[in-house]
Scaffold this motif. Structure first.
Motif, PDB file in Angstrom:
ATOM      1  N   HIS A 140       9.622  -4.949  13.430  1.00 17.06           N
ATOM      2  CA  HIS A 140       9.415  -3.528  13.728  1.00 17.06           C
ATOM      3  C   HIS A 140       7.963  -3.175  14.035  1.00 17.06           C
ATOM      4  N   TYR A 141       7.034  -4.042  13.624  1.00 20.54           N
ATOM      5  CA  TYR A 141       5.610  -3.758  13.825  1.00 20.54           C
ATOM      6  C   TYR A 141       4.935  -4.929  14.542  1.00 20.54           C
ATOM      7  N   THR A 142       4.166  -4.599  15.559  1.00 20.14           N
ATOM      8  CA  THR A 142       3.390  -5.604  16.286  1.00 20.14           C
ATOM      9  C   THR A 142       1.931  -5.461  15.886  1.00 20.14           C
ATOM     10  N   LEU A 143       1.336  -6.544  15.400  1.00 23.12           N
ATOM     11  CA  LEU A 143      -0.063  -6.492  14.991  1.00 23.12           C
ATOM     12  C   LEU A 143      -0.970  -6.341  16.204  1.00 23.12           C
ATOM     13  N   SER A 144      -2.037  -5.583  16.041  1.00 27.11           N
ATOM     14  CA  SER A 144      -3.004  -5.395  17.115  1.00 27.11           C
ATOM     15  C   SER A 144      -3.750  -6.698  17.384  1.00 27.11           C
ATOM     16  N   THR A 145      -4.395  -6.769  18.520  1.00 33.43           N
ATOM     17  CA  THR A 145      -5.206  -7.944  18.857  1.00 33.43           C
ATOM     18  C   THR A 145      -6.288  -8.156  17.811  1.00 33.43           C
ATOM     19  N   GLU A 146      -6.868  -7.059  17.335  1.00 37.38           N
ATOM     20  CA  GLU A 146      -7.918  -7.115  16.320  1.00 37.38           C
ATOM     21  C   GLU A 146      -7.394  -7.711  15.014  1.00 37.38           C
ATOM     22  N   ALA A 147      -6.212  -7.254  14.584  1.00 38.16           N
ATOM     23  CA  ALA A 147      -5.625  -7.763  13.343  1.00 38.16           C
ATOM     24  C   ALA A 147      -5.267  -9.239  13.467  1.00 38.16           C
ATOM     25  N   LEU A 148      -4.707  -9.622  14.608  1.00 38.96           N
ATOM     26  CA  LEU A 148      -4.344 -11.023  14.824  1.00 38.96           C
ATOM     27  C   LEU A 148      -5.577 -11.924  14.825  1.00 38.96           C
ATOM     28  N   ALA A 149      -6.656 -11.468  15.461  1.00 41.30           N
ATOM     29  CA  ALA A 149      -7.891 -12.255  15.510  1.00 41.30           C
ATOM     30  C   ALA A 149      -8.490 -12.402  14.108  1.00 41.30           C
ATOM     31  N   THR A 150      -8.440 -11.312  13.320  1.00 42.07           N
ATOM     32  CA  THR A 150      -8.963 -11.357  11.946  1.00 42.07           C
ATOM     33  C   THR A 150      -8.137 -12.313  11.105  1.00 42.07           C
ATOM     34  N   LEU A 151      -6.817 -12.233  11.238  1.00 46.60           N
ATOM     35  CA  LEU A 151      -5.927 -13.114  10.487  1.00 46.60           C
ATOM     36  C   LEU A 151      -6.181 -14.583  10.847  1.00 46.60           C
ATOM     37  N   PHE A 176       0.836  -1.204   0.000  1.00 42.83           N
ATOM     38  CA  PHE A 176       0.000   0.000   0.000  1.00 42.83           C
ATOM     39  C   PHE A 176       0.872   1.255   0.000  1.00 42.83           C
ATOM     40  N   MET A 177       1.934   1.251   0.804  1.00 40.60           N
ATOM     41  CA  MET A 177       2.815   2.403   0.890  1.00 40.60           C
ATOM     42  C   MET A 177       3.479   2.704  -0.455  1.00 40.60           C
ATOM     43  N   LYS A 178       3.778   1.652  -1.218  1.00 45.87           N
ATOM     44  CA  LYS A 178       4.402   1.838  -2.527  1.00 45.87           C
ATOM     45  C   LYS A 178       3.399   2.328  -3.563  1.00 45.87           C
ATOM     46  N   ALA A 179       2.159   1.816  -3.454  1.00 42.00           N
ATOM     47  CA  ALA A 179       1.142   2.133  -4.463  1.00 42.00           C
ATOM     48  C   ALA A 179       0.577   3.537  -4.290  1.00 42.00           C
ATOM     49  N   TRP A 180       0.453   3.989  -3.034  1.00 39.11           N
ATOM     50  CA  TRP A 180      -0.118   5.315  -2.772  1.00 39.11           C
ATOM     51  C   TRP A 180       0.839   6.097  -1.872  1.00 39.11           C
ATOM     52  N   GLU A 181       1.865   6.648  -2.473  1.00 41.62           N
ATOM     53  CA  GLU A 181       2.849   7.420  -1.727  1.00 41.62           C
ATOM     54  C   GLU A 181       2.284   8.792  -1.362  1.00 41.62           C
ATOM     55  N   GLY A 182       2.873   9.399  -0.384  1.00 46.51           N
ATOM     56  CA  GLY A 182       2.457  10.755  -0.040  1.00 46.51           C
ATOM     57  C   GLY A 182       1.698  10.848   1.270  1.00 46.51           C
ATOM     58  N   GLY A 183       1.727   9.793   2.080  1.00 46.47           N
ATOM     59  CA  GLY A 183       1.139   9.863   3.408  1.00 46.47           C
ATOM     60  C   GLY A 183      -0.359   9.818   3.462  1.00 46.47           C
ATOM     61  N   ARG A 184      -0.991   9.148   2.489  1.00 41.86           N
ATOM     62  CA  ARG A 184      -2.454   9.068   2.496  1.00 41.86           C
ATOM     63  C   ARG A 184      -2.942   8.394   3.779  1.00 41.86           C
ATOM     64  N   TYR A 185      -2.284   7.301   4.142  1.00 41.21           N
ATOM     65  CA  TYR A 185      -2.551   6.625   5.411  1.00 41.21           C
ATOM     66  C   TYR A 185      -1.227   6.139   5.976  1.00 41.21           C
ATOM     67  N   SER A 186      -1.150   6.045   7.276  1.00 40.63           N
ATOM     68  CA  SER A 186       0.054   5.502   7.901  1.00 40.63           C
ATOM     69  C   SER A 186       0.039   3.981   7.804  1.00 40.63           C
ATOM     70  N   PHE A 187       1.188   3.380   8.058  1.00 39.17           N
ATOM     71  CA  PHE A 187       1.316   1.922   8.041  1.00 39.17           C
ATOM     72  C   PHE A 187       0.290   1.295   8.991  1.00 39.17           C
ATOM     73  N   GLU A 188       0.193   1.852  10.193  1.00 37.38           N
ATOM     74  CA  GLU A 188      -0.728   1.325  11.205  1.00 37.38           C
ATOM     75  C   GLU A 188      -2.189   1.498  10.786  1.00 37.38           C
ATOM     76  N   GLN A 189      -2.493   2.614  10.143  1.00 34.82           N
ATOM     77  CA  GLN A 189      -3.873   2.845   9.685  1.00 34.82           C
ATOM     78  C   GLN A 189      -4.276   1.838   8.614  1.00 34.82           C
ATOM     79  N   VAL A 190      -3.346   1.496   7.716  1.00 36.26           N
ATOM     80  CA  VAL A 190      -3.645   0.498   6.678  1.00 36.26           C
ATOM     81  C   VAL A 190      -3.990  -0.841   7.315  1.00 36.26           C
ATOM     82  N   ILE A 191      -3.246  -1.218   8.344  1.00 34.94           N
ATOM     83  CA  ILE A 191      -3.516  -2.497   9.016  1.00 34.94           C
ATOM     84  C   ILE A 191      -4.885  -2.460   9.696  1.00 34.94           C
ATOM     85  N   GLU A 192      -5.249  -1.310  10.253  1.00 35.48           N
ATOM     86  CA  GLU A 192      -6.574  -1.169  10.864  1.00 35.48           C
ATOM     87  C   GLU A 192      -7.670  -1.302   9.808  1.00 35.48           C
ATOM     88  N   LEU A 193      -7.465  -0.646   8.662  1.00 35.02           N
ATOM     89  CA  LEU A 193      -8.430  -0.752   7.566  1.00 35.02           C
ATOM     90  C   LEU A 193      -8.495  -2.173   7.030  1.00 35.02           C
TER      91      LEU A 193
END
Length: 267
Positions: A248-259, A159-176
């Motif tokens: 470098h990144y720890t997935l949230s409980t929500e992301a882990l449960a979804t995965l 996502f960071m490569k496809a939409w550069e320019g700070g549209r969403y942060s790394f953490e926000q993408v994982i939340e989405l």
């Protein structure tokens, strides 16, 4: 008056209920275009070439995304006050008189475009989970869903490569990613469906079995060797970085449960 117009359009532009329909579901950068390519190889029609989203650096082999239908669905999101298909929904209902009026005309446009596409004996669409809420009421009950997911860290990296320019942060993408994939699980549970893990398609000992399962699900006489040609290891660069990203990144409980839920449901 508006509903009389819509009913007239529905009768004039019916959606064929007998032909085979397939919808590829998944969050952005999760492999929906690759699944679209595989289904296209199996004979599923996603629309005329002129109607397809044009190839760019994000998907050099094509998006398999019908732009006419996507534009209608995006307008329906905007009428609900949702900025784009990345965003989080609160309500998908149109807001205010003008938006509701616009929604009525969007319904007419969607009916007409689906009617054209449904003339093919085997047709399909690519949809993000949030857009499928709008699409679902128009599709035949026999519609089959092919869901695809990818590890959230790989999605965020891509996502960071496809939409550069700070549209969403790394953490926000994982939340989405978490919210979209929970929506996808909901959609898959109510339909004839299958779920694919994107990374598994690039593991030789898993890929052949998965591709055969897709072939059996979609039907057709295309040889398996022909379907395998769609798997290009160069498309999986971000997934190869998951182990390093996990340092470098720890997935949230929500992301882990979804995965975990996705892993349990995959083929």
């Amino acid at each position: 008056m508006i509903w009389k117009i819509f009913n007239f359009v529905s009768q004039k532009h019916p959606i064929n209920q007998e032909h085979n329909v397939f919808v590829v579901l998944g969050f952005q950068r999760s492999g929906t275009s690759l699944l679209g390519q595989i289904l296209h190889t199996l004979g599923v029609n996603f629309g005329e070439e002129i109607d397809m989203k044009k190839v760019d650096f994000r998907n050099p082999k094509g998006f398999y995304e019908n732009e006419k239908i996507f534009k209608v669905l995006r307008s329906m999101l905007n009428q609900a006050g949702v900025r784009d298909e990345f965003g989080e929904k609160s309500s998908l209902d149109a807001k205010g008189f003008l938006k509701r009026l616009g929604r009525a005309f969007s319904r007419v446009r969607l009916q007409k475009e689906l009617s054209i596409l449904s003339k093919s004996s085997s047709w399909g669409l690519k949809s993000f989970p949030i857009l499928f809420y709008y699409l679902k009421p128009y599709l035949p009950k026999s519609t089959k869903l092919v869901g695809v997911y990818r590890h959230p860290l790989a999605v965020a990296e891509s996502f960071m490569k496809a939409w550069e320019g700070g549209r969403y942060s790394f953490e926000q993408v994982i939340e989405l990613w978490s919210k979209a994939n929970r929506d996808m699980l909901y959609h898959l549970s109510g339909k004839d469906s299958m779920l694919i893990c994107y990374e598994d398609l690039f593991i030789p000992e898993k890929s052949e079995k998965i591709l055969q399962t897709i072939k059996d699900f979609v039907g057709g006489s295309v040889p398996l060797e022909e379907i395998k040609k769609n798997i290009d290891q160069s498309l999986n660069r971000s997934s190869k970085k998951v182990e390093e990203l996990a340092k470098h990144y720890t997935l949230s409980t929500e992301a882990l449960a979804t995965l975990e839920s996705l892993e349990k449901m995959k083929v």
